[in-house]
Every structure is written in C-alpha cells, then in structure tokens.
Design a protein around this motif. Sequence first.
Motif, PDB file in Angstrom:
ATOM      1  N   LEU A  20      -4.614   5.005  -9.528  1.00 42.22           N
ATOM      2  CA  LEU A  20      -4.461   6.134  -8.609  1.00 42.22           C
ATOM      3  C   LEU A  20      -3.651   7.248  -9.269  1.00 42.22           C
ATOM      4  O   LEU A  20      -3.928   8.436  -9.075  1.00 42.22           O
ATOM      5  CB  LEU A  20      -3.793   5.675  -7.317  1.00 42.22           C
ATOM      6  CG  LEU A  20      -4.629   4.763  -6.416  1.00 42.22           C
ATOM      7  CD1 LEU A  20      -3.783   4.218  -5.267  1.00 42.22           C
ATOM      8  CD2 LEU A  20      -5.847   5.504  -5.865  1.00 42.22           C
ATOM      9  N   LYS A  21      -2.644   6.881 -10.047  1.00 40.04           N
ATOM     10  CA  LYS A  21      -1.845   7.876 -10.761  1.00 40.04           C
ATOM     11  C   LYS A  21      -2.709   8.683 -11.719  1.00 40.04           C
ATOM     12  O   LYS A  21      -2.464   9.867 -11.979  1.00 40.04           O
ATOM     13  CB  LYS A  21      -0.711   7.198 -11.512  1.00 40.04           C
ATOM     14  CG  LYS A  21       0.448   6.741 -10.637  1.00 40.04           C
ATOM     15  CD  LYS A  21       1.526   6.079 -11.470  1.00 40.04           C
ATOM     16  CE  LYS A  21       2.719   5.653 -10.609  1.00 40.04           C
ATOM     17  NZ  LYS A  21       3.761   4.967 -11.419  1.00 40.04           N
ATOM     18  N   ARG A  22      -3.748   8.041 -12.228  1.00 42.44           N
ATOM     19  CA  ARG A  22      -4.660   8.704 -13.143  1.00 42.44           C
ATOM     20  C   ARG A  22      -5.337   9.897 -12.470  1.00 42.44           C
ATOM     21  O   ARG A  22      -5.631  10.914 -13.108  1.00 42.44           O
ATOM     22  CB  ARG A  22      -5.703   7.691 -13.614  1.00 42.44           C
ATOM     23  CG  ARG A  22      -6.550   8.143 -14.788  1.00 42.44           C
ATOM     24  CD  ARG A  22      -7.509   7.026 -15.175  1.00 42.44           C
ATOM     25  NE  ARG A  22      -8.548   6.851 -14.174  1.00 42.44           N
ATOM     26  CZ  ARG A  22      -9.247   5.728 -14.000  1.00 42.44           C
ATOM     27  NH1 ARG A  22      -8.985   4.671 -14.740  1.00 42.44           N
ATOM     28  NH2 ARG A  22     -10.200   5.676 -13.074  1.00 42.44           N
ATOM     29  N   LEU A  23      -5.594   9.771 -11.159  1.00 38.91           N
ATOM     30  CA  LEU A  23      -6.208  10.878 -10.418  1.00 38.91           C
ATOM     31  C   LEU A  23      -5.261  12.063 -10.323  1.00 38.91           C
ATOM     32  O   LEU A  23      -5.693  13.221 -10.369  1.00 38.91           O
ATOM     33  CB  LEU A  23      -6.607  10.428  -9.015  1.00 38.91           C
ATOM     34  CG  LEU A  23      -7.712   9.364  -8.909  1.00 38.91           C
ATOM     35  CD1 LEU A  23      -7.987   9.037  -7.450  1.00 38.91           C
ATOM     36  CD2 LEU A  23      -8.976   9.830  -9.602  1.00 38.91           C
ATOM     37  N   ILE A  24      -3.976  11.786 -10.164  1.00 43.79           N
ATOM     38  CA  ILE A  24      -2.983  12.855 -10.078  1.00 43.79           C
ATOM     39  C   ILE A  24      -2.889  13.609 -11.400  1.00 43.79           C
ATOM     40  O   ILE A  24      -2.700  14.830 -11.432  1.00 43.79           O
ATOM     41  CB  ILE A  24      -1.595  12.263  -9.716  1.00 43.79           C
ATOM     42  CG1 ILE A  24      -1.628  11.612  -8.338  1.00 43.79           C
ATOM     43  CG2 ILE A  24      -0.517  13.342  -9.780  1.00 43.79           C
ATOM     44  CD1 ILE A  24      -1.786  12.568  -7.191  1.00 43.79           C
TER      45      ILE A  24
ATOM     46  N   PHE B 275       0.827  -1.207   0.000  1.00 48.14           N
ATOM     47  CA  PHE B 275       0.000   0.000   0.000  1.00 48.14           C
ATOM     48  C   PHE B 275       0.863   1.260   0.000  1.00 48.14           C
ATOM     49  O   PHE B 275       0.587   2.215  -0.740  1.00 48.14           O
ATOM     50  CB  PHE B 275      -0.934   0.011   1.214  1.00 48.14           C
ATOM     51  CG  PHE B 275      -2.223  -0.727   1.012  1.00 48.14           C
ATOM     52  CD1 PHE B 275      -3.161  -0.269   0.100  1.00 48.14           C
ATOM     53  CD2 PHE B 275      -2.515  -1.871   1.742  1.00 48.14           C
ATOM     54  CE1 PHE B 275      -4.364  -0.935  -0.085  1.00 48.14           C
ATOM     55  CE2 PHE B 275      -3.709  -2.548   1.560  1.00 48.14           C
ATOM     56  CZ  PHE B 275      -4.639  -2.079   0.642  1.00 48.14           C
ATOM     57  N   ASN B 276       1.904   1.260   0.818  1.00 46.86           N
ATOM     58  CA  ASN B 276       2.756   2.445   0.913  1.00 46.86           C
ATOM     59  C   ASN B 276       3.537   2.695  -0.377  1.00 46.86           C
ATOM     60  O   ASN B 276       4.049   3.798  -0.590  1.00 46.86           O
ATOM     61  CB  ASN B 276       3.703   2.319   2.103  1.00 46.86           C
ATOM     62  CG  ASN B 276       3.002   2.566   3.426  1.00 46.86           C
ATOM     63  OD1 ASN B 276       2.292   3.545   3.585  1.00 46.86           O
ATOM     64  ND2 ASN B 276       3.179   1.673   4.386  1.00 46.86           N
ATOM     65  N   GLY B 277       3.620   1.690  -1.237  1.00 50.18           N
ATOM     66  CA  GLY B 277       4.266   1.857  -2.532  1.00 50.18           C
ATOM     67  C   GLY B 277       3.360   2.443  -3.591  1.00 50.18           C
ATOM     68  O   GLY B 277       3.801   2.693  -4.721  1.00 50.18           O
ATOM     69  N   CYS B 278       2.096   2.686  -3.250  1.00 53.46           N
ATOM     70  CA  CYS B 278       1.140   3.250  -4.207  1.00 53.46           C
ATOM     71  C   CYS B 278       1.088   4.773  -4.095  1.00 53.46           C
ATOM     72  O   CYS B 278       1.294   5.337  -3.015  1.00 53.46           O
ATOM     73  CB  CYS B 278      -0.266   2.687  -3.940  1.00 53.46           C
ATOM     74  SG  CYS B 278      -0.456   0.946  -4.378  1.00 53.46           S
ATOM     75  N   GLN B 279       0.777   5.403  -5.209  1.00 54.83           N
ATOM     76  CA  GLN B 279       0.704   6.867  -5.279  1.00 54.83           C
ATOM     77  C   GLN B 279      -0.434   7.396  -4.412  1.00 54.83           C
ATOM     78  O   GLN B 279      -1.595   7.024  -4.586  1.00 54.83           O
ATOM     79  CB  GLN B 279       0.459   7.297  -6.720  1.00 54.83           C
ATOM     80  CG  GLN B 279       0.509   8.795  -6.956  1.00 54.83           C
ATOM     81  CD  GLN B 279       1.929   9.315  -7.007  1.00 54.83           C
ATOM     82  OE1 GLN B 279       2.808   8.684  -7.565  1.00 54.83           O
ATOM     83  NE2 GLN B 279       2.153  10.474  -6.411  1.00 54.83           N
ATOM     84  N   GLY B 280      -0.100   8.251  -3.430  1.00 56.37           N
ATOM     85  CA  GLY B 280      -1.124   8.883  -2.627  1.00 56.37           C
ATOM     86  C   GLY B 280      -1.801   7.966  -1.629  1.00 56.37           C
ATOM     87  O   GLY B 280      -2.950   8.190  -1.239  1.00 56.37           O
ATOM     88  N   VAL B 281      -1.091   6.932  -1.176  1.00 57.40           N
ATOM     89  CA  VAL B 281      -1.630   6.002  -0.174  1.00 57.40           C
ATOM     90  C   VAL B 281      -0.623   5.875   0.962  1.00 57.40           C
ATOM     91  O   VAL B 281       0.592   5.836   0.737  1.00 57.40           O
ATOM     92  CB  VAL B 281      -1.900   4.605  -0.774  1.00 57.40           C
ATOM     93  CG1 VAL B 281      -2.510   3.672   0.263  1.00 57.40           C
ATOM     94  CG2 VAL B 281      -2.811   4.707  -1.991  1.00 57.40           C
TER      95      VAL B 281
ATOM     96  N   HIS C 211      -5.331   9.327  -0.079  1.00 59.96           N
ATOM     97  CA  HIS C 211      -5.348  10.786  -0.041  1.00 59.96           C
ATOM     98  C   HIS C 211      -6.023  11.344  -1.296  1.00 59.96           C
ATOM     99  O   HIS C 211      -5.456  12.148  -2.047  1.00 59.96           O
ATOM    100  CB  HIS C 211      -3.909  11.302   0.142  1.00 59.96           C
ATOM    101  CG  HIS C 211      -3.238  10.714   1.350  1.00 59.96           C
ATOM    102  ND1 HIS C 211      -3.612  11.033   2.638  1.00 59.96           N
ATOM    103  CD2 HIS C 211      -2.266   9.770   1.472  1.00 59.96           C
ATOM    104  CE1 HIS C 211      -2.878  10.334   3.511  1.00 59.96           C
ATOM    105  NE2 HIS C 211      -2.063   9.554   2.817  1.00 59.96           N
ATOM    106  N   TYR C 212      -7.258  10.876  -1.464  1.00 57.61           N
ATOM    107  CA  TYR C 212      -8.122  11.261  -2.577  1.00 57.61           C
ATOM    108  C   TYR C 212      -9.560  11.268  -2.060  1.00 57.61           C
ATOM    109  O   TYR C 212      -9.868  10.631  -1.042  1.00 57.61           O
ATOM    110  CB  TYR C 212      -8.031  10.250  -3.735  1.00 57.61           C
ATOM    111  CG  TYR C 212      -6.636   9.949  -4.227  1.00 57.61           C
ATOM    112  CD1 TYR C 212      -6.000  10.802  -5.127  1.00 57.61           C
ATOM    113  CD2 TYR C 212      -5.961   8.799  -3.799  1.00 57.61           C
ATOM    114  CE1 TYR C 212      -4.723  10.518  -5.594  1.00 57.61           C
ATOM    115  CE2 TYR C 212      -4.685   8.510  -4.260  1.00 57.61           C
ATOM    116  CZ  TYR C 212      -4.069   9.375  -5.160  1.00 57.61           C
ATOM    117  OH  TYR C 212      -2.819   9.092  -5.615  1.00 57.61           O
ATOM    118  N   PRO C 213     -10.478  11.942  -2.768  1.00 55.70           N
ATOM    119  CA  PRO C 213     -11.894  11.946  -2.348  1.00 55.70           C
ATOM    120  C   PRO C 213     -12.500  10.535  -2.331  1.00 55.70           C
ATOM    121  O   PRO C 213     -12.156   9.684  -3.152  1.00 55.70           O
ATOM    122  CB  PRO C 213     -12.570  12.825  -3.412  1.00 55.70           C
ATOM    123  CG  PRO C 213     -11.477  13.700  -3.935  1.00 55.70           C
ATOM    124  CD  PRO C 213     -10.242  12.843  -3.912  1.00 55.70           C
TER     125      PRO C 213
END
Length: 365
Positions: free
Chosen positions: A359-363, A274-280, A297-299
């Motif tokens: 998740l990167k897509r959200l960024i 999990f900690n290796g994922c973008q914004g988690v 760290h997203y809606p």
Amino acid sequence: MGEKTLFEAYKQTDYQLQGHGKRNLDVLKGALVDVDGDVESDIYGSGKIIEDFQNKMAAYLGKESAVFFPSGTMAQQIALRIWCDQKDLHRVAYHPLCHLEIHEEDGLKKLHGIEPILLAEKERVIGLEDVTGLEEDIACLLLELPQREIGGQLPDYETLEAISEYCRDKGIRIHLDGARLYEILPHYGKTAEEVCALFDSVYLSFYKGIGGIAGAILAGSEEFTRESIVWKRRHGGDLISLYPYILSADYYFDQRINKMDQYYEGAKELAGLFNGCQGVSTLPEEPVSNMFHVFFHYPQKEVETILMEVYDETGIGLTGYVKKVSEDECAYEVSVGDQYENVSKQELSKLFMVLNQKLKRLIEK
C-alpha cells in the motif's frame, strides 16, 4: 483466458480468513453426521423436531413462543404486517438502510401495503430523538442490531432502553431485526433474553453468525406467533419439511453460540491491524460485534491488484471482492468466525506487513 479476478485469487489461497469457512455441502453433512436416521421429520410446521427447536429458541430469547421460518425476509414482513393489522395502521418506521428498504424489492409495500417512514441519516444509527421527533403515527418501529450497512454500528444500551420505554408509553410496537443478535451480546455485556425484553417481537437468523444453511426464528407472545403461523402458510412458508434447515441451525447454534466473545475479540484485533496500514481505516474504528467494514483509500483496481499480490506471497485470502465507493476509495465487509483462530499470530503479522508495504508503494507513485 482473461486475467484472474480477485475472487478467483481469493478462492485459490491456501486459507481464507473470513467467517466459518466455505459454504459447501459439508455444512449439511457435518450437521447430520450424528443424527439418527429413524427420527421422523417435521411435516408442514408440526412434529417434535421443529417444536423442540422452537421451544429451545423461545427460551433462549426469553419469549413465550417462537416459530421457525425458511427466511428472515418472510418472517420480518409478517411481523410488521401483524403489528400494523393490530392497530389498523399500515405505517412503520425503520433506518434508511434497513434490509426491508434496500434488499427486498419493496416487498413490504407491494405485498402488504405498508408505508415505511425512514428515520435518521444513512450514516448513523437511530437515536431517541429520531423516534420522539416522529410526526407521523406508526404501528411499529424496527431496529436492526447491529446496523449492517454502516459497518455494524450500535446505539448504546441506555438509548435502546429509552427508545423501548418511549414506544411502550406511546403504544408503538417495537420489533428487533436481530439477524446478528448473538454477535452484539459481548459488546453490550447482556444476555439475549435481556436485550429481547426491550422488544415485542424478535427475528433471528441461523446462517449469519451461526453458519447454518438457512432459516430464521420469529419470537414473541403466544398470540403473536399464532398469527405468524397463519401468515407463514399464506406466504408459502410451510414447506412439507424444513428439517435440513432446522438440524443445521440447531447443530451450529450449539457449536458456536459460546464462541461469540472469541469472534468479537478477534474482530477488534483484526480491525487494529487494518487501521495500522497506510491509507486503510475501519468502520467502526473499534468494532462492536464480529463484523465491520474495511475502507481502502485507493482506487478499486489498484487495491485488487495489491490484494492478489498479497495472496500470492502469503497464501492467505482476506476477501474475494472490494466494492467501489468513489474513484479513490473501495471497501469490503469483514465477518470474523472460526477461520480467524486458525491463523497464527506470526502469519497474521506477515500478512499485514506485506499488505502495508504494498500500500505504501501506491503513496510513493
């Protein structure tokens, strides 16, 4: 028909990663499959089936005696009532996010007239300085190990020893909310008996971690448990028979008590993914038991949509819910059990690769 919910999507996956699997009637059927149907049931707290199990748990915890309760809520309120009556002082101390404070509709106050003193800030565990800095006299201090509502955090063992010694020097009883006691032993490198020696009374759950139907143990001295039996009757806890709970508790205790190291190592591995994922991120960053909290760290709505897409692509479900923390953050609680070992490393790798890409897509929006 409305849109599919995250919970529905999770239930429809081929495999769910959480805990020990579905809580359905197979939990009871599995515990009963080898039971002799001629064995007599317990009756109002007496009989071989309940007494043998109570003795087994007392030995495991290193206490003189133990009593089986239908619920931990009942067991813990009774434990605190006994210690308060003993000192004729109806005041106890515990963490602001203690189960008794936030999940029991003020039962301790309304049923027993006990005043709680809240120790430490919500975001951290109770430390020695919180206890020594108490301005009010208390009959009992309750410590929850691990502190579930903040990700299963723990004090270091030296702090536990110091708090225990201080309380005993001051004549303060110390009670362990050990609902997940089994799950912290690998981190501490201690036996249940060693941890429980620091406490005057101990509560243990049989559905958290162990995966039984329900039920709890309250353990302590002979005098303490005799008094708890009286209070159990007053609370209506002496059902005519409790054997479905006892048999499942005993069965799954034997099945899983020696797997706690496995669950702990799995939790550390999963938190790393999990900690290796973008914004988690996870709390704690490295778990100290088999449970921890995951923060996206997203809606919330955007995370729910992404998780459902991940489930569709991989067939693996992570969670059936995410709880809104703020407009831009949501979270859920992880509990690692038997299910985790049944997913291959290759499948896990694909799952988190897909999750991270989405998740990167959200960024990039």
